[in-house]
Design a protein around this motif. Structure first.
Motif, mmCIF file in Angstrom:
data_model
loop_
_atom_site.group_PDB
_atom_site.id
_atom_site.type_symbol
_atom_site.label_atom_id
_atom_site.label_comp_id
_atom_site.label_asym_id
_atom_site.label_seq_id
_atom_site.Cartn_x
_atom_site.Cartn_y
_atom_site.Cartn_z
ATOM 1 N N LEU A 147 4.698 25.310 3.751
ATOM 2 C CA LEU A 147 5.672 25.524 4.801
ATOM 3 C C LEU A 147 5.587 24.419 5.842
ATOM 4 C CD1 LEU A 147 7.762 27.340 6.182
ATOM 5 C CD2 LEU A 147 5.874 28.532 7.267
ATOM 6 N N GLY A 148 6.695 23.756 6.153
ATOM 7 C CA GLY A 148 6.712 22.679 7.151
ATOM 8 C C GLY A 148 6.777 23.217 8.558
ATOM 9 N N SER A 162 -1.573 18.911 1.491
ATOM 10 C CA SER A 162 -0.536 18.305 0.655
ATOM 11 C C SER A 162 -0.477 16.805 0.898
ATOM 12 C CB SER A 162 0.818 18.941 0.952
ATOM 13 O OG SER A 162 0.771 20.329 0.694
ATOM 14 N N GLU A 163 0.278 16.119 0.035
ATOM 15 C CA GLU A 163 0.271 14.657 0.045
ATOM 16 C C GLU A 163 0.636 14.057 1.405
ATOM 17 O OE1 GLU A 163 4.249 15.823 -0.266
ATOM 18 O OE2 GLU A 163 2.655 16.419 -1.630
ATOM 19 N N TYR A 164 1.643 14.600 2.071
ATOM 20 C CA TYR A 164 2.035 13.979 3.340
ATOM 21 C C TYR A 164 0.979 14.186 4.413
ATOM 22 C CZ TYR A 164 3.558 18.487 5.385
ATOM 23 O OH TYR A 164 3.615 19.765 5.910
ATOM 24 N N MET A 165 0.208 15.291 4.311
ATOM 25 C CA MET A 165 -0.823 15.527 5.302
ATOM 26 C C MET A 165 -2.067 14.697 5.030
ATOM 27 S SD MET A 165 -1.604 16.807 8.143
ATOM 28 C CE MET A 165 -0.213 17.910 8.443
ATOM 29 N N PHE A 166 -2.452 14.521 3.753
ATOM 30 C CA PHE A 166 -3.614 13.653 3.553
ATOM 31 C C PHE A 166 -3.241 12.191 3.803
ATOM 32 C CE2 PHE A 166 -2.867 14.330 -1.245
ATOM 33 C CZ PHE A 166 -2.438 13.051 -1.540
ATOM 34 N N MET A 167 -1.952 11.834 3.669
ATOM 35 C CA MET A 167 -1.518 10.492 4.077
ATOM 36 C C MET A 167 -1.645 10.335 5.589
ATOM 37 S SD MET A 167 1.694 9.252 1.735
ATOM 38 C CE MET A 167 2.671 10.750 1.727
ATOM 39 N N PRO A 188 18.009 20.816 -9.385
ATOM 40 C CA PRO A 188 19.297 20.155 -9.179
ATOM 41 C C PRO A 188 19.329 18.724 -9.712
ATOM 42 C CG PRO A 188 18.760 21.454 -7.265
ATOM 43 C CD PRO A 188 17.543 21.493 -8.164
ATOM 44 N N GLU A 189 20.511 18.289 -10.137
ATOM 45 C CA GLU A 189 20.669 17.010 -10.812
ATOM 46 C C GLU A 189 20.464 15.808 -9.889
ATOM 47 O OE1 GLU A 189 21.148 16.230 -13.955
ATOM 48 O OE2 GLU A 189 21.118 18.308 -14.647
ATOM 49 N N GLU A 190 20.717 15.959 -8.590
ATOM 50 C CA GLU A 190 20.603 14.784 -7.705
ATOM 51 C C GLU A 190 19.175 14.237 -7.691
ATOM 52 O OE1 GLU A 190 23.661 17.536 -5.629
ATOM 53 O OE2 GLU A 190 21.679 17.736 -6.549
ATOM 54 N N ALA A 191 18.210 15.126 -7.403
ATOM 55 C CA ALA A 191 16.796 14.745 -7.342
ATOM 56 C C ALA A 191 15.997 15.990 -7.019
ATOM 57 C CB ALA A 191 16.560 13.666 -6.282
ATOM 58 N N SER A 192 14.703 15.930 -7.255
ATOM 59 C CA SER A 192 13.819 17.020 -6.867
ATOM 60 C C SER A 192 12.609 16.449 -6.145
ATOM 61 C CB SER A 192 13.349 17.808 -8.101
ATOM 62 O OG SER A 192 12.389 18.785 -7.740
ATOM 63 N N ASN A 193 12.106 17.211 -5.200
ATOM 64 C CA ASN A 193 10.894 16.816 -4.496
ATOM 65 C C ASN A 193 9.679 17.174 -5.354
ATOM 66 O OD1 ASN A 193 8.944 16.207 -2.573
ATOM 67 N ND2 ASN A 193 9.149 18.166 -1.520
ATOM 68 N N ILE A 194 8.835 16.198 -5.645
ATOM 69 C CA ILE A 194 7.591 16.452 -6.369
ATOM 70 C C ILE A 194 6.456 16.422 -5.354
ATOM 71 C CG2 ILE A 194 7.306 14.002 -7.002
ATOM 72 C CD1 ILE A 194 5.999 15.002 -9.614
ATOM 73 N N TYR A 195 5.595 17.429 -5.390
ATOM 74 C CA TYR A 195 4.559 17.548 -4.369
ATOM 75 C C TYR A 195 3.179 17.670 -5.007
ATOM 76 C CZ TYR A 195 5.205 22.489 -5.556
ATOM 77 O OH TYR A 195 5.326 23.672 -6.243
ATOM 78 N N PHE A 196 2.156 17.331 -4.233
ATOM 79 C CA PHE A 196 0.775 17.354 -4.699
ATOM 80 C C PHE A 196 -0.135 17.884 -3.599
ATOM 81 C CE2 PHE A 196 3.072 13.901 -6.646
ATOM 82 C CZ PHE A 196 2.808 14.048 -8.001
ATOM 83 N N GLU A 230 7.504 10.857 1.612
ATOM 84 C CA GLU A 230 6.388 10.152 2.225
ATOM 85 C C GLU A 230 6.006 10.768 3.573
ATOM 86 O OE1 GLU A 230 4.683 7.879 0.833
ATOM 87 O OE2 GLU A 230 5.925 7.157 -0.828
ATOM 88 N N TYR A 231 4.873 10.335 4.069
ATOM 89 C CA TYR A 231 4.418 10.716 5.400
ATOM 90 C C TYR A 231 5.361 10.132 6.444
ATOM 91 C CZ TYR A 231 1.814 9.475 9.653
ATOM 92 O OH TYR A 231 1.445 9.246 10.944
#
Length: 521
Positions: A16-17, A132-137, A334-342, A463-464
């Motif tokens: 959750l952001g 998550s990736e943006y937080m460890f960045m 969705p066809e446009e793009a998807s957010n991939i998270y780690f 990205e962060y």
């Protein structure tokens, strides 16, 4: 799915952001503020005597707690997997047996990345965390993390399950994406990963309709859709929806630098894009049933909503729950793009410091969770997808076949190619990594847990955001979620003005009445 206790009973805060101004302000705090607030590291107290104390902080409901029933045993060709004890207890036993040292894990949890950052800023001290990736960045950019040791990446050590079993696909992402000039893999070891998409009721809304983020604005389904109450997820959907035509164009899709350009588009934080996203999300707000934290899963299962913007792990849980009630739900990216998270494990300077014993224990904890049988235990318990493919150990592949292979009498079946995950070759078609599954699984649990190569191709990492970008995006989010006075229609201004005038007249009369009473007395 576990029968004795519900998965995710608190884990709905997953990823959750920040949704309020306070969170936005928090994320703009410099690393020096965290250091000023953090407690010092007293290694003599934490690793004294014969016991190393390891303080771990992880997502809620994000590790196996054991107590499996006998009917939950996972029977694989390479052996039976069973979670009798809590994972943390098993690690303490394993560490003593392996290294001859007692370790005591002090295990804590957090609900959101912002919660974790807040805890650190206010002085909580941990050795090992799993943001998550943006937080460890963000933490790496603020010089708060301890690099993983060279010994951790020594493939000749049989106890280094992480480096010997990490998915080549995930490994490439952690090596190729950088923060402050250094790869993610310098500081973070992958734990779980996934994508975002839409859980939907195929009897009420078609796959074609949910194949675009713009479905969230579709007036045909007014008050029948739910969306995540999360600034980052919603901003991603807005940017994708606004760039619908560009992202689906042949020119863009066939560009030799497609992946790089996709991430550039999806990480656009220009003032113009932020304003357009605010307008797009306000249209969405007027159309959806609700912005939700956890209620979306229940709303889908009960039929209150026909589609819900969801993280893939929670999507699996939702589909599982509906299935128990003989209610079919699907998942679509969705066809446009998807957010991939780690989500990745990383060590904090204010905890580990220069204490080599604690660092050894922290890296051993990562390795223990990366052992194939333990990766399977955690996936089974929480529903999300491990970053581990197992290397030469076949058990994770065996688990996927155990879970998803089509029954012998199944009529509608297909082959599902997961070569990219197990070998890193997105064009590969090795027979060993092609699952023979029921066709409907492509749109259900399997497609959510392990997206197809075609879906993976159109995924993008968010990205962060810098402190200034965070401030601007969170301000936009407050305008969307709360109230944007600049967007108020003329009739709204009329009623606001009338209300203010009425309040002033009422106050003036009260003052006159009070003064009159005083003069009489």
């Amino acid at each position: 799915m576990r029968k004795d206790k519900p998965r995710f009973n608190n884990h709905f805060f997953r990823r959750l952001g920040a949704t309020v101004v306070a969170a936005g302000l928090l994320l703009t705090m410099p690393g020096s503020a965290m250091l000023a607030c953090a407690k010092g590291n007293d290694s003599t107290k934490e690793s004294g005597g014969d016991t190393v104390t390891l303080r771990v902080c992880n997502w809620e409901e994000y590790i196996d707690t054991g107590d499996w029933g006998d009917d939950e045993a996972i029977e694989l060709p390479s052996g039976t997997i069973m979670g009798k004890n809590a994972m943390v207890d098993d690690f303490e036993t394993w560490y003593k047996e392996t290294y001859g040292v007692n370790v005591k894990v002090e295990y804590s949890t957090f609900g959101t990345n912002e919660d974790l950052y807040n805890m650190l800023t206010l002085g909580d001290t941990y050795d090992l965390i799993c943001p998550s990736e943006y937080m460890f960045m963000k933490l790496a950019s603020e010089n708060e993390l301890v690099p993983l040791s060279k010994e951790f990446f020594d493939r000749s050590n049989p106890n280094n399950y992480y480096v010997n079993g990490l998915s080549p696909y995930i490994s490439n992402i952690f090596d190729s994406h950088k923060i402050s000039g250094k790869p993610w893999s310098t500081y973070a070891a992958g734990f779980m990963w996934g994508v975002t998409g839409i859980v939907y009721n195929p009897d009420k809304i078609s796959k074609e309709e949910v194949s675009t983020w713009n479905v969230l604005k579709n007036p045909k389904y007014k008050n029948q859709l739910t969306i995540k109450d999360s600034v980052r997820e919603c901003y991603f959907a807005a940017v994708a929806g606004l760039n619908h035509d560009k992202l689906l164009s042949n020119e863009f899709r066939n560009d030799s630098n497609y992946k790089e350009k996709l991430e550039e588009v999806m990480n656009d934080t220009s003032p113009e894009m932020i304003q357009k996203s605010q307008d797009w999300l306000q249209d969405v707000k007027n159309n959806v049933y609700s912005f939700e934290v956890d209620a979306g899963k229940a709303d889908m299962v009960t039929g209150k909503a026909v589609a819900n913007y969801q993280w893939s792990g929670d999507a699996v849980y939702t589909i599982d729950q509906a299935e128990e009630d003989d209610y079919k739900l699907n998942f679509c990216v969705p066809e446009e793009a998807s957010n991939i998270y780690f989500d990745g494990w990383c060590m904090l300077k204010n905890g580990i410091g220069q204490n080599k014993e604690k660092q050894k224990a922290a890296e051993a904890f990562i390795n223990f969770l990366s052992r194939p049988d333990n990766a399977i235990r955690n996936m089974y318990y929480i529903g999300y997808t491990s970053c581990m493919s197992g290397g030469e150990d076949p058990r994770i592949l065996e688990y996927l076949k155990y879970k998803y292979s089509a029954a012998k009498d199944a009529k509608d079946t297909t082959d599902y190619n997961l070569t990219y995950f197990f070998t890193g070759d997105d064009q590969g078609k090795e027979d060993d990594y092609i699952l023979h599954v029921e066709t409907e699984q492509l749109d259900r649990q399997l497609g959510a847990q392990y997206p197809s190569p075609e879906v993976i191709h159109r995924t993008s990492i968010m990205e962060y955001f810098t402190p200034k970008q965070n401030e601007d995006i969170n301000r936009m989010w407050v305008n969307v979620r709360c109230f944007n006075i600049l967007k108020m229609p003329l009739w709204g201004w009329f009623f606001l003005f009338a209300g203010v005038i009425g309040l002033l007249i009422f106050s003036f009369r009260r003052i006159r009445k009070t003064r009159k009473k005083k003069s009489i007395s």
